[in-house]
Design a protein around this motif. Structure first.
Motif, PDB file in Angstrom:
ATOM      1  N   GLN A 101     -13.407   4.352   8.191  1.00 30.82           N
ATOM      2  CA  GLN A 101     -12.551   4.475   9.370  1.00 30.82           C
ATOM      3  C   GLN A 101     -13.066   5.465  10.419  1.00 30.82           C
ATOM      4  OE1 GLN A 101     -10.367   2.092   9.755  1.00 30.82           O
ATOM      5  NE2 GLN A 101      -9.396   1.897   7.379  1.00 30.82           N
ATOM      6  N   CYS A 143       0.819  -1.167   0.025  1.00 35.36           N
ATOM      7  CA  CYS A 143      -0.140   0.002  -0.181  1.00 35.36           C
ATOM      8  C   CYS A 143       0.975   1.164  -0.065  1.00 35.36           C
ATOM      9  CB  CYS A 143      -0.914  -0.147   1.379  1.00 35.36           C
ATOM     10  SG  CYS A 143      -2.121   1.367   1.343  1.00 35.36           S
ATOM     11  N   ARG A 189      -6.433  10.100   5.083  1.00 31.95           N
ATOM     12  CA  ARG A 189      -7.273   9.488   4.272  1.00 31.95           C
ATOM     13  C   ARG A 189      -7.700   9.954   2.927  1.00 31.95           C
ATOM     14  NH1 ARG A 189      -8.128   3.987   4.889  1.00 31.95           N
ATOM     15  NH2 ARG A 189     -10.309   4.388   4.441  1.00 31.95           N
ATOM     16  N   LYS A 210      -0.561   4.369   0.602  1.00 30.24           N
ATOM     17  CA  LYS A 210      -1.494   5.628   0.935  1.00 30.24           C
ATOM     18  C   LYS A 210      -1.172   6.027   2.374  1.00 30.24           C
ATOM     19  CE  LYS A 210      -5.152   5.165  -1.789  1.00 30.24           C
ATOM     20  NZ  LYS A 210      -4.497   4.101  -2.762  1.00 30.24           N
ATOM     21  N   PHE A 211      -0.461   5.346   3.049  1.00 34.16           N
ATOM     22  CA  PHE A 211       0.168   5.771   4.338  1.00 34.16           C
ATOM     23  C   PHE A 211      -0.770   6.382   5.229  1.00 34.16           C
ATOM     24  CE2 PHE A 211       3.845   5.092   1.642  1.00 34.16           C
ATOM     25  CZ  PHE A 211       4.847   4.542   2.511  1.00 34.16           C
ATOM     26  N   CYS A 212      -1.982   5.696   5.582  1.00 36.37           N
ATOM     27  CA  CYS A 212      -2.946   6.319   6.645  1.00 36.37           C
ATOM     28  C   CYS A 212      -1.791   6.328   7.678  1.00 36.37           C
ATOM     29  CB  CYS A 212      -3.926   5.236   6.873  1.00 36.37           C
ATOM     30  SG  CYS A 212      -4.897   5.047   5.222  1.00 36.37           S
ATOM     31  N   VAL A 250       0.774  -1.239   7.314  1.00 34.97           N
ATOM     32  CA  VAL A 250       1.052  -1.814   6.257  1.00 34.97           C
ATOM     33  C   VAL A 250       1.913  -1.455   5.060  1.00 34.97           C
ATOM     34  CG1 VAL A 250      -0.294  -2.620   4.064  1.00 34.97           C
ATOM     35  CG2 VAL A 250      -1.380  -2.933   6.410  1.00 34.97           C
ATOM     36  N   PRO A 251       1.987  -0.056   4.751  1.00 33.89           N
ATOM     37  CA  PRO A 251       2.946   0.196   4.085  1.00 33.89           C
ATOM     38  C   PRO A 251       4.516  -0.135   4.349  1.00 33.89           C
ATOM     39  CG  PRO A 251       1.318   2.136   4.189  1.00 33.89           C
ATOM     40  CD  PRO A 251       1.193   1.182   5.385  1.00 33.89           C
ATOM     41  N   GLN A 277      -4.401  -5.678  -0.230  1.00 32.36           N
ATOM     42  CA  GLN A 277      -4.310  -4.700   1.002  1.00 32.36           C
ATOM     43  C   GLN A 277      -5.096  -3.389   0.529  1.00 32.36           C
ATOM     44  OE1 GLN A 277      -1.189  -5.965   1.304  1.00 32.36           O
ATOM     45  NE2 GLN A 277      -1.512  -6.824   3.383  1.00 32.36           N
ATOM     46  N   ASN A 278      -5.223  -3.248  -0.965  1.00 30.64           N
ATOM     47  CA  ASN A 278      -5.621  -1.940  -1.506  1.00 30.64           C
ATOM     48  C   ASN A 278      -6.054  -2.506  -2.679  1.00 30.64           C
ATOM     49  OD1 ASN A 278      -4.303   1.500  -1.431  1.00 30.64           O
ATOM     50  ND2 ASN A 278      -6.160   0.587  -1.033  1.00 30.64           N
ATOM     51  N   PHE A 331      -2.019   5.874  10.777  1.00 30.51           N
ATOM     52  CA  PHE A 331      -2.196   4.703  12.136  1.00 30.51           C
ATOM     53  C   PHE A 331      -1.606   3.420  11.372  1.00 30.51           C
ATOM     54  CE2 PHE A 331      -6.054   5.234   9.728  1.00 30.51           C
ATOM     55  CZ  PHE A 331      -6.145   3.835   9.113  1.00 30.51           C
ATOM     56  N   CYS A 332      -1.231   3.282  10.278  1.00 28.59           N
ATOM     57  CA  CYS A 332      -0.973   1.898   9.595  1.00 28.59           C
ATOM     58  C   CYS A 332       0.169   1.451   9.407  1.00 28.59           C
ATOM     59  CB  CYS A 332      -2.079   2.005   8.363  1.00 28.59           C
ATOM     60  SG  CYS A 332      -2.268   0.014   7.738  1.00 28.59           S
ATOM     61  N   HIS A 362      -9.939   0.969  -1.080  1.00 27.76           N
ATOM     62  CA  HIS A 362     -10.226   2.196  -0.437  1.00 27.76           C
ATOM     63  C   HIS A 362     -11.073   3.170  -1.244  1.00 27.76           C
ATOM     64  CE1 HIS A 362      -8.440   6.112   0.731  1.00 27.76           C
ATOM     65  NE2 HIS A 362      -7.523   5.500   1.470  1.00 27.76           N
TER      66      HIS A 362
END
Ligand code: 5AD
Ligand code: SF4
Length: 451
Positions: free
Chosen positions: A267, A161, A279, A163-165, A170-171, A205-206, A167-168, A240
């Motif tokens: 979210q 991903c 987001r 997107k770099f939210c 995953v990236p 994931q996305n 809180f996340c 997303h």
């Protein structure tokens, strides 16, 4: 000689998919499945780092396995202990330091190298650490054959991903967004269908950021998959809102195989929090998207993920989330209390929300979401729809299946229908499942036989 393999899987469906692939790459080395650690020549813990005390859970599990490993060694048997998945990716060094009896630490991108890692671990001893993001894709190196195949299957099409939210993790753990070429996805889908799959869920994931070579986007991929005869149902997750393009919305209108259910995490319902989360959309953007999706496919059901207690979230922000939930009406949702993940921007934010405030907000949100889910299931009662039969039910004379909206279905019916799509009518609902009767069989089968 056959060897026994135990894989424990936490977290998302991508991990489930990866665990199945790990079992397959190890099968040629003579590994078959076991459920008991005491019998296991190899144990893989496939971990999830997304929330909560993932590392602590892992270390207590490792502590237990260490004892089993030692007992086996005293009996003259080895156990190769491997930690895979996102905790391994993020905390490989700490695992090596705190649990030196672990043999292999590997991230999600290197599972195709597992046979080589096993060989190195048993030849040389000492830790084998492989948390690279390698140049070559794991997908190009995984075996083509699937070990076991049911009526429903997962197929990973995209990972990572960008997107770099706020809180996340995953990236950081799954790395940059990458998509598999369409030809590879279509070939895997055809093999799954030949082996009996009638429903395929595309994973990523996305996933709606998919841009694999050859089809130009997820909508194109879905259209190509819909050409496969006998593939009756297509789903995809997780999406997303920012990547929900016109062509994908149109696919929900045009392609009957695309099931009327979409997991589209929002979210939060507060624009302030959505901005802090990075987001890239507002609550109004989300509501507009929902309207367009429902216009394209009126029976579309929506599910979402929510986080309460993101740093800076006020009572007013939480009220905005509750209002959004009331406005959309979700068929189901996952909701979580914010948990600070090391290395993410939100973990460094000054205004962390107190734990008990988060608990109260979560309880309030979950009770509304549970009520909506019960309402959604109850609203199916009396309706007729197609059910994909997945196997025998729990009780004799019962069959189990799946509704178009992913509800578990139980019905009285003849055995041997696995893989068929049968018209049914719902007669009652619980929070998690529907009881149905086969169409034109409004009385249970035994009574029909008796009559
Ligand atoms: N804290 C709480 N929930 C989280 N999620 C992701 N990261 C966190 C975190 N740090 C949730 C999001 C995401 C889902 C898979 O997990 O809602 O959509
Ligand atoms: Fe994490 Fe956001 Fe990417 Fe989803 S879109 S994987 S929440 S960074």
């Amino acid at each position: 000689m056959t060897k026994r393999l135990l894989i424990r899987t936490w977290g998302c469906q991508m991990n489930v998919y990866d665990s199945e692939r790990m079992a397959e790459v190890l099968a040629p080395l003579g590994f078959g499945p076991t459920e008991t650690p005491e019998d296991a020549d190899m144990v893989i813990l496939n971990t999830c780092h997304i929330r909560e005390k993932a590392a602590e859970k892992l270390f207590s599990e490792l502590g237990r396995l260490r004892l089993v490993k030692e007992a086996r060694r005293q009996g003259g048997q080895e156990m190769v202990l491997a930690v895979a998945g996102c905790v391994a990716q993020a905390e490989g060094a700490e695992i090596a330091a705190r649990a030196p009896y672990v043999d292999i630490v590997m991230g999600p991108q290197t599972i195709h190298r597992l046979p080589e890692m096993v060989a190195r671990a048993s030849r040389a001893g000492g830790l084998v650490l492989d948390t690279d993001f390698p140049e070559e894709s794991k997908f190009d190196h995984l075996p083509e054959a699937r070990a076991q195949q049911g009526v429903t299957a997962f197929l990973t099409v995209q990972e990572g991903c960008d997107k770099f939210c706020s809180f996340c993790v995953v990236p950081y753990t799954r790395g940059a967004e990458t998509s598999r070429p369409a030809a590879a996805v279509l070939a895997e889908a055809r093999r799954l269908v030949e082996a009996g799959a009638r429903e395929i869920t595309l994973l990523g994931q996305n996933v709606n950021a998919y841009h694999g070579e050859g089809v130009g986007g997820l909508a194109g991929l879905v259209r190509a998959l819909a050409e496969i005869p006998d593939l009756a149902r297509i789903r995809y997750t997780t999406s997303h809102p920012r990547d929900m393009g016109d062509d994908l919305i149109a696919a929900h209108r045009d392609i009957p195989q695309l099931m009327p259910m979409l997991h589209l995490p929002v979210q939060s319902g507060s624009d302030r929090v959505l901005a802090a989360m990075n987001r890239g959309h507002t609550a109004a953007d989300y509501l507009r998207l929902v309207d367009r999706l429902r216009a394209a496919r009126p029976d579309l059901a929506l599910t979402s993920d929510f986080i309460v207690g993101h740093p800076g979230e006020t009572d007013a922000d939480h009220a905005a989330t509750m209002a959004l939930v009331r406005e959309v009406g979700f068929a189901g949702a996952y909701s979580f209390k914010y948990s600070a993940r090391p290395g993410t921007p939100a973990a460094r934010a000054p205004q962390q929300v107190a734990g008990d405030v988060g608990d109260a907000r979560l309880a309030e949100l979950q009770s509304l979401l549970a009520e909506q889910q019960r309402g959604f299931n109850a609203a199916r009662v009396g309706q007729e729809f197609d059910v994909l039969v997945t196997g025998p039910g729990r009780h004799p004379g019962q069959i189990a299946g799946r509704s178009p909206w992913l509800q578990a279905v139980h019905a009285e019916g003849p055995q041997g229908l696995e893989g068929s799509i049968i018209r049914m009518r719902a007669v009652s609902a619980t929070a998690n499942s529907l009881t149905c009767v086969l169409k034109d069989r409004s009385t249970p089968l035994q009574e029909q036989h008796a009559a």
